[in-house]
Design an enzyme around this catalytic site. Sequence first.
Site, PDB file in Angstrom:
ATOM      1  N   ASP A   2      31.052  24.098  40.607  1.00  0.00           N
ATOM      2  CA  ASP A   2      30.951  24.500  39.207  1.00  0.00           C
ATOM      3  C   ASP A   2      31.960  25.590  38.863  1.00  0.00           C
ATOM      4  O   ASP A   2      32.591  25.553  37.812  1.00  0.00           O
ATOM      5  CB  ASP A   2      29.537  25.024  38.914  1.00  0.00           C
ATOM      6  CG  ASP A   2      28.630  23.899  38.465  1.00  0.00           C
ATOM      7  OD1 ASP A   2      29.167  22.813  38.127  1.00  0.00           O
ATOM      8  OD2 ASP A   2      27.402  24.095  38.472  1.00  0.00           O
ATOM      9  N   GLU A  49      32.638  34.407  34.973  1.00  0.00           N
ATOM     10  CA  GLU A  49      31.699  33.356  34.635  1.00  0.00           C
ATOM     11  C   GLU A  49      30.282  33.934  34.589  1.00  0.00           C
ATOM     12  O   GLU A  49      29.806  34.519  35.553  1.00  0.00           O
ATOM     13  CB  GLU A  49      31.811  32.275  35.724  1.00  0.00           C
ATOM     14  CG  GLU A  49      30.638  31.355  35.832  1.00  0.00           C
ATOM     15  CD  GLU A  49      30.710  30.482  37.091  1.00  0.00           C
ATOM     16  OE1 GLU A  49      31.661  30.621  37.889  1.00  0.00           O
ATOM     17  OE2 GLU A  49      29.795  29.673  37.259  1.00  0.00           O
ATOM     18  N   ASP A  94      32.135  27.723  44.224  1.00  0.00           N
ATOM     19  CA  ASP A  94      31.545  26.393  44.416  1.00  0.00           C
ATOM     20  C   ASP A  94      32.152  25.414  43.410  1.00  0.00           C
ATOM     21  O   ASP A  94      33.091  25.755  42.689  1.00  0.00           O
ATOM     22  CB  ASP A  94      30.013  26.456  44.278  1.00  0.00           C
ATOM     23  CG  ASP A  94      29.599  26.900  42.878  1.00  0.00           C
ATOM     24  OD1 ASP A  94      30.484  27.078  42.014  1.00  0.00           O
ATOM     25  OD2 ASP A  94      28.380  27.078  42.655  1.00  0.00           O
TER      26      ASP A  94
END
Length: 644
Positions: free
Chosen positions: A509, A432, A507
């Site tokens: 996200d 990511e 987390d």
Amino acid sequence: MSEEVKNNQEYGADQIQILEGLEAVRKRPGMYIGSTSARGLHHLVYEIVDNAVDEALAGYCTHIEVIIEEDNSITVKDDGRGIPVGMNHKAGKSALEVVFTVLHAGGKFGGGGYKVSGGLHGVGASVVNALSTWLTVEVCREGKVYSQSYKRGHTDEPVKEIGTCNPEDHGTKVHFLPDPKIFEETVFDYDTLKQRLRETAFLTKGLKITLKDTREDSHHNHVFHYAGGIKEFVQYLNRGKEPLYEEVIYCEGNKENVYVEVALQHNDSFNDSTYSFVNNIITPEGGTHLAGFRNALTKTFNAYARANKILKDSDPALTGDDIREGLTAIISIKIEEPQFEGQTKQKLGNSEARGAVDSVVSEKLTYFLEQNPEIAKNICEKSLLAQRAREAARKARDLTRRKSALEGTSLPGKLADCSDKDPKNCEIFIVEGDSAGGSAKTARSRATQAILPLRGKILNVEKARLDRIYGNAEIKAMITAFGTGIHDDFDISKLRYDKIIIMTDADVDGAHIATLMLTFLYRFMPELIKQGHVYLATPPLYKIEKNKGVWYAYSDEELNNILVEIGRDQNNKIQRYKGLGEMDAEQLWETTMDPERRILKRVEYDEEYASEIDVTFTTLMGDKVEPRREFIEANAKYVKNLDI
Ligand code: 1YM
């Protein structure tokens, strides 16, 4: 050399014992219940429940109760006729004792009806008995209560009368404790039982199944009771989606000794969620019954569309894929002697099932479409849209193919590939964000680890049509990097990496991004998950420093353990990692990427629970807010470390 052969040599040919009866089950449990892992453990419950379901299908049982007792033993109770307790002259003992102590006894000697018992196809009560430390059965029949107990499959006492009951009452109660000498796992998982029992209730219209957990700290209970049977199953599967029309289409009939039931309803998604069952057992690879259904569906809709000028003579026919876009369907047949084929024996082979399903569905569906022209038109128009989108997607794909033919096998620009060319040694990290991607590129072992950074959130494939999905840059990058192609072009032998590792922040996200990627893989390349190629990386949550030492903790519990071990001093420095970006390349390597030290979680896919996995993805990624909120609330206990 196998254990068995070694033993035979040691003991000599004369000493070879012919495995008899239930000892054979204890020697080779895997042959009877598939495995001795958690999966096999739960199968014990299904075997007993299936006998009660057979009794329901025969028309005598209306309620089955399943209880997880405090000691992880299981009670299954039904209100059927009660297993016969009289003498079985052939065996020289009570029929009840035969059912629990003779392999393959099952309900066969009752005769008539369908022998449905799911699991590993009806080996039933005696297998459960053989694999239990103890088992007790109680039968209530004709005003009397009888009971018998066993230890590891051996009769402990003769069948005895232990009391009286109301002459109107009848039923069977089985209570057993799985043997820890056999099973690696002996703790039952409530949700696993819940999913399977819910499915069984959907497949057995009118049967009430209750599940209760009485263990400390886990007092759940559920009641599953569906008057509408598989019609309600389809509604349940469509819960997180927007149905195209209100009514669930239902076809039922009996042909060539095959009882056929089909329920279907379209929704506004683009997936085909069709599940097929034979005698209540899911057939993940389909077979003749599914082929019959597909043929009937394609034929009937094309005939309707032509006859009603929705398709003009010059238009090409709708394909099965067009009609099945956004379809949720259950095909459930009951057949006397099912034959299973294929490597994993999960595909129905009986040829009469094809014709039976085809004929029942064609006839009933044709009638339904004539009676409901609004719905018919609605489905035909959705199929026409699908046809056009598929054409556009094909063009987009051809364009990409032609382009790659011109430019050679152009791997995505952002991919830092590994140098080893043997896929077995290689892994790819899908990372990511560009910055974490940068650290990962520095940190990696170049020979075997490839890095593909993705920018931000990838497209939610649950809400997008094919042409948009094929046009999405992040998705295109993944497809080319993996090398397998997708859908009809999918070829797992072309997979360029043995492990596909999703690496996102620890987390909310990060979890969302990981779910989006999993949704894409699940819908477009499910084989990668089924064959165990997909993993989640586990970055640490904390870094603890004391004097010159450094520790990493991957959970709050681990943090506590470390602090207990090294002492909770003032000068302990505890850093809470917010994301991968906070780690430098060396830390990322040490904690998350180094094959020697990292924790990888393999993404599992158990075909037995396929419909429930489907529901989970639509609930999490679909349009509807309410089912998602309910799902998250119900599962909140599993997300202790949510960092909001
Ligand atoms: C909690 C588990 O096993 N119920 C059950 C089993 C049987 C019957 C009723 C039954 C079947 C028949 C006739 C028949 C079984 N009976 C046999 C056998 N619940 C549970 N409920 N009467 C009662 O099939 O004709 C095997 S299973 F072989 F003894 F008939």
